[in-house]
Design a protein around this motif. Sequence first.
Motif, PDB file in Angstrom:
ATOM      1  N   ASN A  79     -17.397  -3.818  11.725  1.00  0.00           N
ATOM      2  CA  ASN A  79     -16.422  -2.793  12.140  1.00  0.00           C
ATOM      3  C   ASN A  79     -15.130  -2.929  11.337  1.00  0.00           C
ATOM      4  O   ASN A  79     -14.014  -2.913  11.893  1.00  0.00           O
ATOM      5  CB  ASN A  79     -16.132  -2.884  13.645  1.00  0.00           C
ATOM      6  CG  ASN A  79     -17.339  -2.555  14.489  1.00  0.00           C
ATOM      7  OD1 ASN A  79     -18.136  -1.689  14.149  1.00  0.00           O
ATOM      8  ND2 ASN A  79     -17.508  -3.272  15.586  1.00  0.00           N
ATOM      9  N   THR A  80     -15.299  -3.074  10.053  1.00  0.00           N
ATOM     10  CA  THR A  80     -14.165  -3.294   9.159  1.00  0.00           C
ATOM     11  C   THR A  80     -14.120  -2.196   8.106  1.00  0.00           C
ATOM     12  O   THR A  80     -15.163  -1.833   7.543  1.00  0.00           O
ATOM     13  CB  THR A  80     -14.269  -4.675   8.497  1.00  0.00           C
ATOM     14  OG1 THR A  80     -14.241  -5.686   9.518  1.00  0.00           O
ATOM     15  CG2 THR A  80     -13.120  -4.905   7.530  1.00  0.00           C
ATOM     16  N   VAL A  81     -12.916  -1.716   7.853  1.00  0.00           N
ATOM     17  CA  VAL A  81     -12.718  -0.697   6.825  1.00  0.00           C
ATOM     18  C   VAL A  81     -11.762  -1.253   5.782  1.00  0.00           C
ATOM     19  O   VAL A  81     -10.840  -2.014   6.109  1.00  0.00           O
ATOM     20  CB  VAL A  81     -12.180   0.616   7.439  1.00  0.00           C
ATOM     21  CG1 VAL A  81     -10.827   0.424   8.092  1.00  0.00           C
ATOM     22  CG2 VAL A  81     -12.131   1.723   6.404  1.00  0.00           C
ATOM     23  N   TYR A  82     -12.018  -0.907   4.530  1.00  0.00           N
ATOM     24  CA  TYR A  82     -11.219  -1.387   3.408  1.00  0.00           C
ATOM     25  C   TYR A  82     -10.639  -0.196   2.652  1.00  0.00           C
ATOM     26  O   TYR A  82     -11.240   0.886   2.609  1.00  0.00           O
ATOM     27  CB  TYR A  82     -12.086  -2.206   2.449  1.00  0.00           C
ATOM     28  CG  TYR A  82     -12.838  -3.328   3.108  1.00  0.00           C
ATOM     29  CD1 TYR A  82     -14.155  -3.159   3.516  1.00  0.00           C
ATOM     30  CD2 TYR A  82     -12.241  -4.560   3.325  1.00  0.00           C
ATOM     31  CE1 TYR A  82     -14.859  -4.183   4.129  1.00  0.00           C
ATOM     32  CE2 TYR A  82     -12.935  -5.598   3.936  1.00  0.00           C
ATOM     33  CZ  TYR A  82     -14.245  -5.398   4.343  1.00  0.00           C
ATOM     34  OH  TYR A  82     -14.929  -6.418   4.954  1.00  0.00           O
ATOM     35  N   LEU A  83      -9.510  -0.429   2.036  1.00  0.00           N
ATOM     36  CA  LEU A  83      -8.925   0.581   1.164  1.00  0.00           C
ATOM     37  C   LEU A  83      -8.480  -0.103  -0.121  1.00  0.00           C
ATOM     38  O   LEU A  83      -7.522  -0.879  -0.112  1.00  0.00           O
ATOM     39  CB  LEU A  83      -7.738   1.276   1.833  1.00  0.00           C
ATOM     40  CG  LEU A  83      -7.145   2.437   1.032  1.00  0.00           C
ATOM     41  CD1 LEU A  83      -8.131   3.602   0.951  1.00  0.00           C
ATOM     42  CD2 LEU A  83      -5.822   2.903   1.642  1.00  0.00           C
ATOM     43  N   GLN A  84      -9.209   0.154  -1.188  1.00  0.00           N
ATOM     44  CA  GLN A  84      -8.824  -0.356  -2.500  1.00  0.00           C
ATOM     45  C   GLN A  84      -7.890   0.658  -3.128  1.00  0.00           C
ATOM     46  O   GLN A  84      -8.277   1.814  -3.350  1.00  0.00           O
ATOM     47  CB  GLN A  84     -10.066  -0.561  -3.368  1.00  0.00           C
ATOM     48  CG  GLN A  84      -9.756  -1.040  -4.776  1.00  0.00           C
ATOM     49  CD  GLN A  84      -9.148  -2.420  -4.825  1.00  0.00           C
ATOM     50  OE1 GLN A  84      -9.606  -3.330  -4.125  1.00  0.00           O
ATOM     51  NE2 GLN A  84      -8.108  -2.590  -5.622  1.00  0.00           N
ATOM     52  N   MET A  85      -6.687   0.224  -3.439  1.00  0.00           N
ATOM     53  CA  MET A  85      -5.670   1.110  -3.994  1.00  0.00           C
ATOM     54  C   MET A  85      -5.329   0.666  -5.407  1.00  0.00           C
ATOM     55  O   MET A  85      -4.805  -0.429  -5.605  1.00  0.00           O
ATOM     56  CB  MET A  85      -4.406   1.093  -3.113  1.00  0.00           C
ATOM     57  CG  MET A  85      -4.683   1.444  -1.663  1.00  0.00           C
ATOM     58  SD  MET A  85      -3.182   1.600  -0.674  1.00  0.00           S
ATOM     59  CE  MET A  85      -2.615  -0.105  -0.651  1.00  0.00           C
ATOM     60  N   ASN A  86      -5.649   1.502  -6.365  1.00  0.00           N
ATOM     61  CA  ASN A  86      -5.338   1.239  -7.764  1.00  0.00           C
ATOM     62  C   ASN A  86      -4.336   2.276  -8.258  1.00  0.00           C
ATOM     63  O   ASN A  86      -4.215   3.358  -7.693  1.00  0.00           O
ATOM     64  CB  ASN A  86      -6.611   1.305  -8.609  1.00  0.00           C
ATOM     65  CG  ASN A  86      -7.648   0.283  -8.203  1.00  0.00           C
ATOM     66  OD1 ASN A  86      -7.322  -0.809  -7.749  1.00  0.00           O
ATOM     67  ND2 ASN A  86      -8.920   0.624  -8.364  1.00  0.00           N
ATOM     68  N   GLY A  87      -3.644   1.927  -9.324  1.00  0.00           N
ATOM     69  CA  GLY A  87      -2.690   2.872  -9.884  1.00  0.00           C
ATOM     70  C   GLY A  87      -1.631   3.302  -8.889  1.00  0.00           C
ATOM     71  O   GLY A  87      -1.264   4.477  -8.830  1.00  0.00           O
ATOM     72  N   LEU A  88      -1.104   2.336  -8.153  1.00  0.00           N
ATOM     73  CA  LEU A  88      -0.124   2.681  -7.127  1.00  0.00           C
ATOM     74  C   LEU A  88       1.147   3.251  -7.743  1.00  0.00           C
ATOM     75  O   LEU A  88       1.600   2.818  -8.799  1.00  0.00           O
ATOM     76  CB  LEU A  88       0.193   1.462  -6.270  1.00  0.00           C
ATOM     77  CG  LEU A  88      -0.871   1.165  -5.200  1.00  0.00           C
ATOM     78  CD1 LEU A  88      -0.801  -0.278  -4.733  1.00  0.00           C
ATOM     79  CD2 LEU A  88      -0.695   2.113  -4.026  1.00  0.00           C
ATOM     80  N   LYS A  89       1.697   4.226  -7.028  1.00  0.00           N
ATOM     81  CA  LYS A  89       2.915   4.888  -7.455  1.00  0.00           C
ATOM     82  C   LYS A  89       4.024   4.629  -6.439  1.00  0.00           C
ATOM     83  O   LYS A  89       3.754   4.279  -5.293  1.00  0.00           O
ATOM     84  CB  LYS A  89       2.674   6.392  -7.578  1.00  0.00           C
ATOM     85  CG  LYS A  89       1.542   6.774  -8.516  1.00  0.00           C
ATOM     86  CD  LYS A  89       1.326   8.271  -8.518  1.00  0.00           C
ATOM     87  CE  LYS A  89       0.169   8.657  -9.435  1.00  0.00           C
ATOM     88  NZ  LYS A  89      -0.075  10.124  -9.437  1.00  0.00           N
ATOM     89  N   ALA A  90       5.261   4.846  -6.846  1.00  0.00           N
ATOM     90  CA  ALA A  90       6.391   4.605  -5.941  1.00  0.00           C
ATOM     91  C   ALA A  90       6.265   5.421  -4.661  1.00  0.00           C
ATOM     92  O   ALA A  90       6.635   4.951  -3.576  1.00  0.00           O
ATOM     93  CB  ALA A  90       7.695   4.940  -6.655  1.00  0.00           C
ATOM     94  N   GLU A  91       5.712   6.623  -4.766  1.00  0.00           N
ATOM     95  CA  GLU A  91       5.558   7.463  -3.578  1.00  0.00           C
ATOM     96  C   GLU A  91       4.492   6.952  -2.620  1.00  0.00           C
ATOM     97  O   GLU A  91       4.323   7.495  -1.533  1.00  0.00           O
ATOM     98  CB  GLU A  91       5.257   8.916  -3.968  1.00  0.00           C
ATOM     99  CG  GLU A  91       4.099   9.087  -4.910  1.00  0.00           C
ATOM    100  CD  GLU A  91       4.558   9.205  -6.358  1.00  0.00           C
ATOM    101  OE1 GLU A  91       5.503   8.477  -6.747  1.00  0.00           O
ATOM    102  OE2 GLU A  91       3.967  10.015  -7.094  1.00  0.00           O
TER     103      GLU A  91
END
Length: 118
Positions: A79-91
């Motif tokens: 019951n686990t969800v992941y969010l891989q975030m690449n190319g993060l921006k200031a917004e």
Amino acid sequence: QVQFVESGGGLVQPGGSLRLSCAASGSIFRLYRMNTMGWYRQAPGKERELVAQITSDSTTDYADSVKGRFTISRDNAKNTVYLQMNGLKAEGTAVYYCNVKFLGALFWGQGTQVTVSS
């Protein structure tokens, strides 16, 4: 009814990456096998908005602003969800909230801060 353990937030430079994790638990998961888990974010002075969500059968939905840069996934056994975030921006600076939806019931995690700054 649902407990959340969120992790992975922090400070990252523009263009960098972070991976958020959210482990949810509760007896309701045994009652309802089908659910949607997702990530929302709320920046200062703005409304909370959908980032991405994923159903039990792995159907995904993304905000246009993150398509091609973020990837949501889940481990149904945990019951686990992941969010891989690449190319993060200031917004992308915001508090990121995990949630889970069972039919008409919606539960929220406590949130984790993501700050994108040089």
